[in-house]
Design a protein around this motif. Structure first.
Motif, PDB file in Angstrom:
ATOM      1  N   HIS A 130     -25.437  -4.069   4.331  1.00 43.76           N
ATOM      2  CA  HIS A 130     -25.349  -3.652   5.732  1.00 43.76           C
ATOM      3  C   HIS A 130     -24.270  -2.588   5.954  1.00 43.76           C
ATOM      4  O   HIS A 130     -24.072  -2.129   7.072  1.00 43.76           O
ATOM      5  CB  HIS A 130     -25.076  -4.873   6.626  1.00 43.76           C
ATOM      6  CG  HIS A 130     -23.748  -5.517   6.376  1.00 43.76           C
ATOM      7  ND1 HIS A 130     -23.467  -6.244   5.246  1.00 43.76           N
ATOM      8  CD2 HIS A 130     -22.612  -5.519   7.114  1.00 43.76           C
ATOM      9  CE1 HIS A 130     -22.218  -6.682   5.296  1.00 43.76           C
ATOM     10  NE2 HIS A 130     -21.667  -6.256   6.421  1.00 43.76           N
ATOM     11  N   LYS A 131     -23.586  -2.189   4.862  1.00 38.61           N
ATOM     12  CA  LYS A 131     -22.509  -1.208   4.978  1.00 38.61           C
ATOM     13  C   LYS A 131     -22.845   0.083   4.235  1.00 38.61           C
ATOM     14  O   LYS A 131     -23.552   0.078   3.245  1.00 38.61           O
ATOM     15  CB  LYS A 131     -21.211  -1.763   4.370  1.00 38.61           C
ATOM     16  CG  LYS A 131     -20.673  -2.981   5.061  1.00 38.61           C
ATOM     17  CD  LYS A 131     -19.283  -3.338   4.593  1.00 38.61           C
ATOM     18  CE  LYS A 131     -19.246  -3.993   3.246  1.00 38.61           C
ATOM     19  NZ  LYS A 131     -17.901  -4.468   2.879  1.00 38.61           N
ATOM     20  N   ILE A 155     -23.624  -6.922   0.843  1.00 40.24           N
ATOM     21  CA  ILE A 155     -22.910  -5.825   1.525  1.00 40.24           C
ATOM     22  C   ILE A 155     -23.833  -4.645   1.832  1.00 40.24           C
ATOM     23  O   ILE A 155     -23.382  -3.556   2.158  1.00 40.24           O
ATOM     24  CB  ILE A 155     -21.672  -5.363   0.721  1.00 40.24           C
ATOM     25  CG1 ILE A 155     -22.045  -4.899  -0.691  1.00 40.24           C
ATOM     26  CG2 ILE A 155     -20.619  -6.458   0.686  1.00 40.24           C
ATOM     27  CD1 ILE A 155     -20.891  -4.262  -1.449  1.00 40.24           C
ATOM     28  N   VAL A 211     -13.719   2.158  10.686  1.00 43.71           N
ATOM     29  CA  VAL A 211     -15.097   1.677  10.725  1.00 43.71           C
ATOM     30  C   VAL A 211     -15.786   2.207  11.972  1.00 43.71           C
ATOM     31  O   VAL A 211     -15.170   2.347  13.036  1.00 43.71           O
ATOM     32  CB  VAL A 211     -15.166   0.127  10.684  1.00 43.71           C
ATOM     33  CG1 VAL A 211     -14.492  -0.493  11.902  1.00 43.71           C
ATOM     34  CG2 VAL A 211     -16.601  -0.366  10.532  1.00 43.71           C
ATOM     35  N   LYS A 247     -22.841  -0.688   9.742  1.00 48.89           N
ATOM     36  CA  LYS A 247     -21.538  -0.067   9.935  1.00 48.89           C
ATOM     37  C   LYS A 247     -21.248   0.923   8.815  1.00 48.89           C
ATOM     38  O   LYS A 247     -21.811   0.833   7.727  1.00 48.89           O
ATOM     39  CB  LYS A 247     -20.430  -1.112  10.030  1.00 48.89           C
ATOM     40  CG  LYS A 247     -20.186  -1.898   8.773  1.00 48.89           C
ATOM     41  CD  LYS A 247     -19.068  -2.919   9.022  1.00 48.89           C
ATOM     42  CE  LYS A 247     -18.450  -3.376   7.736  1.00 48.89           C
ATOM     43  NZ  LYS A 247     -17.177  -4.049   7.952  1.00 48.89           N
ATOM     44  N   ASN A 270     -20.579   3.969   3.276  1.00 47.61           N
ATOM     45  CA  ASN A 270     -19.235   4.539   3.209  1.00 47.61           C
ATOM     46  C   ASN A 270     -19.298   6.058   3.258  1.00 47.61           C
ATOM     47  O   ASN A 270     -20.229   6.663   2.729  1.00 47.61           O
ATOM     48  CB  ASN A 270     -18.549   4.118   1.900  1.00 47.61           C
ATOM     49  CG  ASN A 270     -18.382   2.628   1.824  1.00 47.61           C
ATOM     50  OD1 ASN A 270     -17.520   2.056   2.478  1.00 47.61           O
ATOM     51  ND2 ASN A 270     -19.219   1.966   1.036  1.00 47.61           N
ATOM     52  N   HIS A 276     -19.142   0.971  13.985  1.00 54.36           N
ATOM     53  CA  HIS A 276     -20.208  -0.029  14.090  1.00 54.36           C
ATOM     54  C   HIS A 276     -21.440   0.643  14.710  1.00 54.36           C
ATOM     55  O   HIS A 276     -21.346   1.211  15.794  1.00 54.36           O
ATOM     56  CB  HIS A 276     -19.764  -1.220  14.929  1.00 54.36           C
ATOM     57  CG  HIS A 276     -18.724  -2.051  14.233  1.00 54.36           C
ATOM     58  ND1 HIS A 276     -19.052  -2.991  13.291  1.00 54.36           N
ATOM     59  CD2 HIS A 276     -17.375  -2.043  14.318  1.00 54.36           C
ATOM     60  CE1 HIS A 276     -17.937  -3.543  12.833  1.00 54.36           C
ATOM     61  NE2 HIS A 276     -16.907  -2.973  13.428  1.00 54.36           N
ATOM     62  N   ASN A 288     -17.918   2.684   6.836  1.00 60.24           N
ATOM     63  CA  ASN A 288     -16.485   2.639   6.571  1.00 60.24           C
ATOM     64  C   ASN A 288     -16.022   3.964   5.980  1.00 60.24           C
ATOM     65  O   ASN A 288     -16.800   4.653   5.316  1.00 60.24           O
ATOM     66  CB  ASN A 288     -16.146   1.526   5.577  1.00 60.24           C
ATOM     67  CG  ASN A 288     -16.375   0.149   6.139  1.00 60.24           C
ATOM     68  OD1 ASN A 288     -16.334  -0.058   7.344  1.00 60.24           O
ATOM     69  ND2 ASN A 288     -16.618  -0.810   5.269  1.00 60.24           N
TER      70      ASN A 288
END
Length: 168
Positions: free
Chosen positions: A82-83, A80, A164, A120, A85, A166, A122
């Protein structure tokens, strides 16, 4: 207005604004004011967080006063990674509607873009918070989920929307 990354010296100002946020908008945060004020050494914990890799908290200052904040937190597990928050977004009420939130969020987004592996970002927003949702939408965030009864405060439920952005 100045937007910059917070450092350990800012921990006391941050903690005061965090308590204000929890008191003024309990429905916007998973943490409660009552829990926060019982934390052990909160200013020291905050100062350490400001030095943690992958944890970027930005502050908006006006005349050396912290008027807004937002945290960008990278995920570290490989699957994860690539994310990132967005957490703890808040602007003091007297400065809302003056593009402080937009400036803070733009800074956090720009920071995420400096990492080629972050694809991305979130965030979660209270479903009834139209001002925040409008800001996030203007900056390109889209709703991808809805949680009914996400929070329960004094017997009242609040729904959340997951959004989200991107980057790639």
């Amino acid at each position: 207005m100045e937007i910059r990354l917070l450092n350990p010296v800012d921990a006391e100002k941050y903690w005061a604004l965090r308590l204000e946020a929890l008191m003024n908008n309990p429905e916007a945060f998973a943490s409660s004011y009552e829990e926060a004020i019982t934390r052990e050494n909160p200013i020291e914990q905050t100062a350490r967080n400001f030095q943690t890799e992958g944890n970027y908290t930005f502050g908006a200052f006006e005349d050396h006063e912290l008027i807004g904040m937002v945290t960008l937190l990278q995920e570290s597990p490989i699957k994860i990674r690539h994310k990132a928050n967005i957490f703890a977004m808040y602007v003091t009420p007297t400065k809302q509607g003056q593009s402080v939130g937009k400036a803070l969020l733009t800074e956090a987004i720009n920071k995420a873009k400096t990492f080629d592996y972050i694809e991305k970002i979130n965030l979660t927003v209270t479903a009834g918070n139209e001002k925040a949702k409008n800001l996030y939408t203007r900056l390109g965030f889209k709703v991808f989920g809805y949680e009914e009864k996400a929070l329960k405060i004094n017997g009242e439920y609040y729904d959340d929307e997951q959004m989200v952005l991107h980057l790639k």
